[in-house]
Write a protein that holds these residues in place. Sequence first.
Motif, PDB file in Angstrom:
ATOM      1  N   SER A  87      -1.583  -2.981  17.140  1.00  0.00           N
ATOM      2  CA  SER A  87      -2.645  -3.932  17.451  1.00  0.00           C
ATOM      3  C   SER A  87      -2.068  -5.318  17.728  1.00  0.00           C
ATOM      4  O   SER A  87      -2.615  -6.066  18.532  1.00  0.00           O
ATOM      5  N   MET A  88      -0.939  -5.657  17.060  1.00  0.00           N
ATOM      6  CA  MET A  88      -0.256  -6.919  17.397  1.00  0.00           C
ATOM      7  C   MET A  88       0.139  -6.911  18.868  1.00  0.00           C
ATOM      8  O   MET A  88      -0.032  -7.897  19.584  1.00  0.00           O
ATOM      9  N   ILE A  89       0.670  -5.756  19.314  1.00  0.00           N
ATOM     10  CA  ILE A  89       1.144  -5.685  20.694  1.00  0.00           C
ATOM     11  C   ILE A  89      -0.030  -5.728  21.669  1.00  0.00           C
ATOM     12  O   ILE A  89       0.007  -6.447  22.662  1.00  0.00           O
ATOM     13  N   SER A  90      -1.102  -4.988  21.380  1.00  0.00           N
ATOM     14  CA  SER A  90      -2.121  -4.864  22.423  1.00  0.00           C
ATOM     15  C   SER A  90      -3.213  -5.925  22.340  1.00  0.00           C
ATOM     16  O   SER A  90      -3.818  -6.238  23.369  1.00  0.00           O
ATOM     17  N   THR A 118       1.986  -3.287   2.838  1.00  0.00           N
ATOM     18  CA  THR A 118       1.075  -3.429   3.975  1.00  0.00           C
ATOM     19  C   THR A 118       0.145  -4.607   3.788  1.00  0.00           C
ATOM     20  O   THR A 118      -0.203  -5.281   4.743  1.00  0.00           O
ATOM     21  N   ALA A 119      -0.248  -4.856   2.536  1.00  0.00           N
ATOM     22  CA  ALA A 119      -1.140  -5.986   2.300  1.00  0.00           C
ATOM     23  C   ALA A 119      -0.453  -7.276   2.704  1.00  0.00           C
ATOM     24  O   ALA A 119      -1.036  -8.140   3.357  1.00  0.00           O
ATOM     25  N   VAL A 120       0.818  -7.372   2.347  1.00  0.00           N
ATOM     26  CA  VAL A 120       1.574  -8.576   2.695  1.00  0.00           C
ATOM     27  C   VAL A 120       1.674  -8.702   4.210  1.00  0.00           C
ATOM     28  O   VAL A 120       1.515  -9.782   4.772  1.00  0.00           O
ATOM     29  N   VAL A 178       1.878   4.834   4.770  1.00  0.00           N
ATOM     30  CA  VAL A 178       2.705   3.691   5.148  1.00  0.00           C
ATOM     31  C   VAL A 178       2.968   3.681   6.652  1.00  0.00           C
ATOM     32  O   VAL A 178       2.839   2.644   7.322  1.00  0.00           O
ATOM     33  N   THR A 179       3.313   4.848   7.200  1.00  0.00           N
ATOM     34  CA  THR A 179       3.657   4.904   8.620  1.00  0.00           C
ATOM     35  C   THR A 179       2.453   4.567   9.500  1.00  0.00           C
ATOM     36  O   THR A 179       2.563   3.817  10.466  1.00  0.00           O
ATOM     37  N   ILE A 180       1.293   5.108   9.150  1.00  0.00           N
ATOM     38  CA  ILE A 180       0.107   4.864   9.975  1.00  0.00           C
ATOM     39  C   ILE A 180      -0.316   3.402   9.869  1.00  0.00           C
ATOM     40  O   ILE A 180      -0.645   2.768  10.878  1.00  0.00           O
ATOM     41  N   LEU A 181      -0.265   2.829   8.652  1.00  0.00           N
ATOM     42  CA  LEU A 181      -0.646   1.421   8.517  1.00  0.00           C
ATOM     43  C   LEU A 181       0.292   0.527   9.321  1.00  0.00           C
ATOM     44  O   LEU A 181      -0.159  -0.352  10.062  1.00  0.00           O
ATOM     45  N   LEU A 182       1.600   0.761   9.192  1.00  0.00           N
ATOM     46  CA  LEU A 182       2.553  -0.046   9.966  1.00  0.00           C
ATOM     47  C   LEU A 182       2.358   0.183  11.459  1.00  0.00           C
ATOM     48  O   LEU A 182       2.375  -0.769  12.249  1.00  0.00           O
ATOM     49  N   GLY A 183       2.147   1.438  11.855  1.00  0.00           N
ATOM     50  CA  GLY A 183       1.951   1.753  13.271  1.00  0.00           C
ATOM     51  C   GLY A 183       0.729   1.049  13.831  1.00  0.00           C
ATOM     52  O   GLY A 183       0.777   0.431  14.893  1.00  0.00           O
ATOM     53  N   LEU A 184      -0.381   1.111  13.087  1.00  0.00           N
ATOM     54  CA  LEU A 184      -1.609   0.442  13.527  1.00  0.00           C
ATOM     55  C   LEU A 184      -1.408  -1.058  13.604  1.00  0.00           C
ATOM     56  O   LEU A 184      -1.843  -1.720  14.556  1.00  0.00           O
ATOM     57  N   PHE A 185      -0.732  -1.597  12.585  1.00  0.00           N
ATOM     58  CA  PHE A 185      -0.513  -3.043  12.534  1.00  0.00           C
ATOM     59  C   PHE A 185       0.283  -3.513  13.748  1.00  0.00           C
ATOM     60  O   PHE A 185      -0.152  -4.397  14.493  1.00  0.00           O
ATOM     61  N   ASN A 232     -12.862 -12.166  12.078  1.00  0.00           N
ATOM     62  CA  ASN A 232     -11.445 -12.492  12.246  1.00  0.00           C
ATOM     63  C   ASN A 232     -10.699 -11.248  12.702  1.00  0.00           C
ATOM     64  O   ASN A 232     -11.272 -10.161  12.837  1.00  0.00           O
ATOM     65  N   ARG A 233      -9.404 -11.420  12.943  1.00  0.00           N
ATOM     66  CA  ARG A 233      -8.640 -10.317  13.536  1.00  0.00           C
ATOM     67  C   ARG A 233      -8.557  -9.105  12.627  1.00  0.00           C
ATOM     68  O   ARG A 233      -8.567  -7.981  13.081  1.00  0.00           O
ATOM     69  N   LEU A 234      -8.488  -9.358  11.321  1.00  0.00           N
ATOM     70  CA  LEU A 234      -8.402  -8.228  10.396  1.00  0.00           C
ATOM     71  C   LEU A 234      -9.695  -7.416  10.459  1.00  0.00           C
ATOM     72  O   LEU A 234      -9.676  -6.181  10.479  1.00  0.00           O
ATOM     73  N   THR A 235     -10.825  -8.140  10.508  1.00  0.00           N
ATOM     74  CA  THR A 235     -12.107  -7.434  10.599  1.00  0.00           C
ATOM     75  C   THR A 235     -12.184  -6.610  11.870  1.00  0.00           C
ATOM     76  O   THR A 235     -12.648  -5.468  11.851  1.00  0.00           O
ATOM     77  N   THR A 236     -11.749  -7.178  12.993  1.00  0.00           N
ATOM     78  CA  THR A 236     -11.811  -6.409  14.235  1.00  0.00           C
ATOM     79  C   THR A 236     -10.921  -5.178  14.147  1.00  0.00           C
ATOM     80  O   THR A 236     -11.270  -4.122  14.658  1.00  0.00           O
ATOM     81  N   LEU A 237      -9.772  -5.312  13.452  1.00  0.00           N
ATOM     82  CA  LEU A 237      -8.880  -4.160  13.312  1.00  0.00           C
ATOM     83  C   LEU A 237      -9.576  -3.046  12.529  1.00  0.00           C
ATOM     84  O   LEU A 237      -9.574  -1.887  12.928  1.00  0.00           O
ATOM     85  N   VAL A 238     -10.222  -3.443  11.407  1.00  0.00           N
ATOM     86  CA  VAL A 238     -10.815  -2.441  10.537  1.00  0.00           C
ATOM     87  C   VAL A 238     -12.116  -1.890  11.119  1.00  0.00           C
ATOM     88  O   VAL A 238     -12.394  -0.699  11.029  1.00  0.00           O
ATOM     89  N   ARG A 239     -12.921  -2.787  11.719  1.00  0.00           N
ATOM     90  CA  ARG A 239     -14.253  -2.381  12.161  1.00  0.00           C
ATOM     91  C   ARG A 239     -14.296  -1.837  13.585  1.00  0.00           C
ATOM     92  O   ARG A 239     -15.175  -1.057  13.918  1.00  0.00           O
ATOM     93  N   ILE A 240     -13.392  -2.283  14.448  1.00  0.00           N
ATOM     94  CA  ILE A 240     -13.443  -1.837  15.847  1.00  0.00           C
ATOM     95  C   ILE A 240     -12.299  -0.880  16.171  1.00  0.00           C
ATOM     96  O   ILE A 240     -12.520   0.255  16.572  1.00  0.00           O
ATOM     97  N   THR A 241     -11.071  -1.350  15.951  1.00  0.00           N
ATOM     98  CA  THR A 241      -9.926  -0.564  16.403  1.00  0.00           C
ATOM     99  C   THR A 241      -9.846   0.777  15.674  1.00  0.00           C
ATOM    100  O   THR A 241      -9.789   1.829  16.310  1.00  0.00           O
ATOM    101  N   VAL A 242      -9.848   0.727  14.350  1.00  0.00           N
ATOM    102  CA  VAL A 242      -9.628   1.963  13.587  1.00  0.00           C
ATOM    103  C   VAL A 242     -10.683   3.029  13.894  1.00  0.00           C
ATOM    104  O   VAL A 242     -10.332   4.179  14.170  1.00  0.00           O
ATOM    105  N   PRO A 243     -12.003   2.697  13.891  1.00  0.00           N
ATOM    106  CA  PRO A 243     -12.974   3.747  14.229  1.00  0.00           C
ATOM    107  C   PRO A 243     -12.765   4.318  15.626  1.00  0.00           C
ATOM    108  O   PRO A 243     -12.954   5.511  15.841  1.00  0.00           O
TER     109      PRO A 243
END
Lengths: 296, 301
Positions: B89-92, A2-4, B79-86, B205-216
């Motif tokens: 969020s890419m799609i939306s 996932t990190a990658v 793994v499934t949730i991380l991939l699903g979220l990733f 950046n996008r990673l921050t928005t994912l962690v700080r906005i989307t996930v909560p």
Amino acid sequence: MTAVLSSPPAEAVAEAPPARSRALPVVSHLFLIGWALLTTLPLLWAVLSSFKSDNEILTSPWSLPSEMRWANWARAWNEAHIGRYFLNSAIVVTGALTLTMLFGAMAAYVLARYRFRGSRIVYFAFVGGMMFPVFLALVPLFFVVRDLGLLGTLPGLTLVYAAYSLPFTVFFLTSFFRTLPTAVAEAAMVDGCGHFGLFFRVMLPMARPGLVSVAVFNFLFQWNQYVLPLVLMQGAGAERRWVLAQGLTALAVNEGYRGDFSGLFAGMTIAMLPVITAYLIFHRQFQSGLAAGQLR
Amino acid sequence: MRGKRLFIAVFLLPPLLLYGVFVVSPYAQAFPIAGTNWSGLSPTYEFVGADNLKRLLGDEYFWTALRHNGLLLVLLPVVTILLGLFFASMISVGGRADRVGVHGVRGAGVYRVVYFFPQVLSVAIVGVLWKQMYASNTGMINGFLRGIGLDGLAVAWLGDPRFAFWCVLAVLVWMNVGFYVVLFGAAMQSIPRDLYEAALLDGANRLTTLVRITVPLVWDTIQVAWVYLAIVAIDGFAVVQIITDGGPSSSSDVVGLRLYKTAFADGQFGYASAIGVAMFFLTLTVAVMFLRVTRRERVEL
């Protein structure tokens, strides 16, 4: 892993601001297409392999079939009995789905709209069934079905599918019937409609969207069932009444030994195509139906 | 009034009868049977309650299977949730960000439809398909590896105790990710776009928005996902049985398969029921633990 996967878009953003608006969509698409290939390639590979000769499958897993060998499909359908298993699945699921929807709607309607002593207990008895792992019931269920003389029979499997679909169906439809307006029901009663008429002529048509969602979920649950037929369709002569999931796995074992790989891939494709086709036509209903089922 | 009573009885009794015979009574019988040494062949059996428990605690096959379920319980949801979220969020929000706002990618609908394919296929088809994918000579994976000249990496995936479990885990992830992309995607639709735009303007950046906005903001949905994936991880039966049958040498065994084999291959129905009761308490424990861990303030908009 996932990190990658998650770092590149972040890096793409970290670059100079003007570049990011163009770079990011490209990066997104690269990842998205990657996973799209990962989901579709195995399915395509199975379909293509179903037209190959065994020799082609054995020597070059990645090449295209040299000709369209429909004989593989005919062999899987007739000799490997995929056609019969298909019919059995269709019979069981049609019966079970009808029974599930009828019984589920009846129970849910009464529980949602009528007050009587013990209604809470009945409701929790139904809904409680969602919390228990089916493996707990497996051994006693086998003997219950055997003692009723239903082991290895299509009616037996139909009844069991319907029974195990009831918890979610009752849970979902009870909350759905509660949301329907009472004014319509009262008006119908004033007009002289009885309880039965009210249910079949007013409530069921009004509940159609909810019924469709649950029906799609139940269809997938029942069509894709694996452990219940495995346990219940045993005994002498039961293999004539196997359902598709069971027949296909048996085929995978047998054809593997006999080396008839093309027949196996054809059987797999035959089993796969109807559901994929139905899904492509009704993908909205499938996704919302499954989401409703998962969010229980 | 009598009409109403009759109506309730007519509508409730048939479903209750069906449910009672095939669902309630087996669940209820499972507990007493778990205390016996019933073999199913003879109608007689003895009550040996503590013996089954003792045997269970000393059964190394059971512990191996339980350890695999435990691993699945941790790895599959993560793994499934991380991939699903990733991917969701890419799609939306993975598209352009311009003056008008943050966009989803083009063709978002197509991705959602395609990602869902494995979810609608029956678990039997998925199992048989991946068994063939992993096959050492005829499989697509080794065919690919040999095709690009990496013959050394083309191994007997399912025949090697080091790989069998991970092959099963990969299939479980493969079949589940698509559903969570759709589920999380739906949850993300309800997040106002201007939250992302404000954050991006502030230099996130996008990673921050994912962690700080989307996930909560989709935390409720993540909890639901976790529950469902935990159920899949405690089960795992069909995929394991079809792809590896627990082998080689129980390197990919799971509790459900142990139960099935104990009952329907060995005919030890009493002991199999004891395994079922253990599974029930495992589920219960996981549910309670889950409720404790995820108790967290909801973020309200």
